[in-house]
Write an enzyme that holds these catalytic residues in place. Structure first.
Site, PDB file in Angstrom:
ATOM      1  N   ASN A  14      11.743   4.589  10.879  1.00 34.79           N
ATOM      2  CA  ASN A  14      10.574   4.791  11.742  1.00 34.79           C
ATOM      3  C   ASN A  14       9.403   3.961  11.218  1.00 34.79           C
ATOM      4  O   ASN A  14       9.165   3.908  10.017  1.00 34.79           O
ATOM      5  CB  ASN A  14      10.215   6.271  11.864  1.00 34.79           C
ATOM      6  CG  ASN A  14       9.948   6.939  10.526  1.00 34.79           C
ATOM      7  OD1 ASN A  14      10.375   6.473   9.484  1.00 34.79           O
ATOM      8  ND2 ASN A  14       9.242   8.033  10.542  1.00 34.79           N
ATOM      9  N   GLU A  33       8.406   8.817  -1.705  1.00 36.09           N
ATOM     10  CA  GLU A  33       7.647   9.401  -0.603  1.00 36.09           C
ATOM     11  C   GLU A  33       8.673  10.108   0.268  1.00 36.09           C
ATOM     12  O   GLU A  33       9.344   9.486   1.082  1.00 36.09           O
ATOM     13  CB  GLU A  33       6.908   8.316   0.178  1.00 36.09           C
ATOM     14  CG  GLU A  33       6.054   8.847   1.280  1.00 36.09           C
ATOM     15  CD  GLU A  33       5.412   7.749   2.106  1.00 36.09           C
ATOM     16  OE1 GLU A  33       4.917   8.085   3.197  1.00 36.09           O
ATOM     17  OE2 GLU A  33       5.411   6.582   1.701  1.00 36.09           O
ATOM     18  N   CYS A  73       6.984  11.183   8.659  1.00 36.84           N
ATOM     19  CA  CYS A  73       7.187  11.946   7.426  1.00 36.84           C
ATOM     20  C   CYS A  73       6.011  12.857   7.082  1.00 36.84           C
ATOM     21  O   CYS A  73       6.182  13.847   6.397  1.00 36.84           O
ATOM     22  CB  CYS A  73       7.500  11.016   6.262  1.00 36.84           C
ATOM     23  SG  CYS A  73       6.249   9.772   5.945  1.00 36.84           S
TER      24      CYS A  73
END
Length: 201
Positions: A46, A144, A178
């Protein structure tokens, strides 16, 4: 947007400062700032070019080289970026792209003894695997990992504004972000009912 990321971090190349704390006596004391070396970046599907630029630009600005392993399904933008680096006259080897699955190409990058750091954006489960694998070569890592955040609406909030903001935050990018907000918690039951009614309308 991606060009702005590169422009921003290019400005930091001349602004990395710090202090060397003086010592008493007959001694030599100095601060040596050195690049980490080869950075391996593994990025998700993404926002593929934007998320990659967040890893590439700062790494290059401080003198590192980069090997990017984009998501298998969204690698074309990374390959095009590599072409742009060549056209712009970037030194050979400063930015490299490897494609393939995470379990093969990504794992090879994590395991490679000449890769000094891994920067990964993706799932918590894969982040754990990378952490375990990176321990074998004692390489630095930054992870992350997928996380979801709540919206909290207090009694004194503009309820209509809070609801619009929450709806945008929850559904932006089809929920595939996220840092996506995934819930709306309200201070009072009456506020919760207002929120629920708005979402159901």
């Amino acid at each position: 947007m991606v060009a702005n990321v590169f422009k921003y971090y290019a400005g930091w190349a001349t602004k990395i400062h710090g202090e060397t704390i003086p010592l008493s006596g007959n001694s030599l004391n100095y601060t040596l700032r050195e690049p980490i070396g080869v950075i391996g970046a593994i990025t998700p599907w993404n926002f593929p070019l934007l998320l990659a630029s967040w890893k590439i630009a700062p790494a290059l600005a401080v003198g590192n080289t980069m090997v990017l392993k984009p998501a298998q399904l969204t690698s074309l933008s990374a390959l095009k970026l590599a072409e742009i680096f060549v056209e712009a006259g970037a030194p050979a080897g400063i930015f490299n792209v490897v494609t393939g699955t995470g379990s093969i190409a990504g794992q090879a990058l994590v395991d490679h003894p000449q890769v000094d750091k891994i920067a990964f954006t993706g799932s918590t489960e894969i982040g754990k695997q990378i952490m375990r694998s990176a321990a074998g070569t004692i390489k630095r890592i930054s992870l992350e990992l997928g996380g979801k955040s709540p919206n909290i609406v207090f009694d004194d909030a503009d309820i209509e504004g809070a609801i619009r903001g929450a709806a945008t935050a929850i559904f932006y990018g089809k929920g595939e972000v996220c840092a996506q907000d995934h819930a709306c918690s309200c201070q009072k039951k009456s506020t919760t009912i207002s929120c629920r009614n708005w979402f159901l309308a």
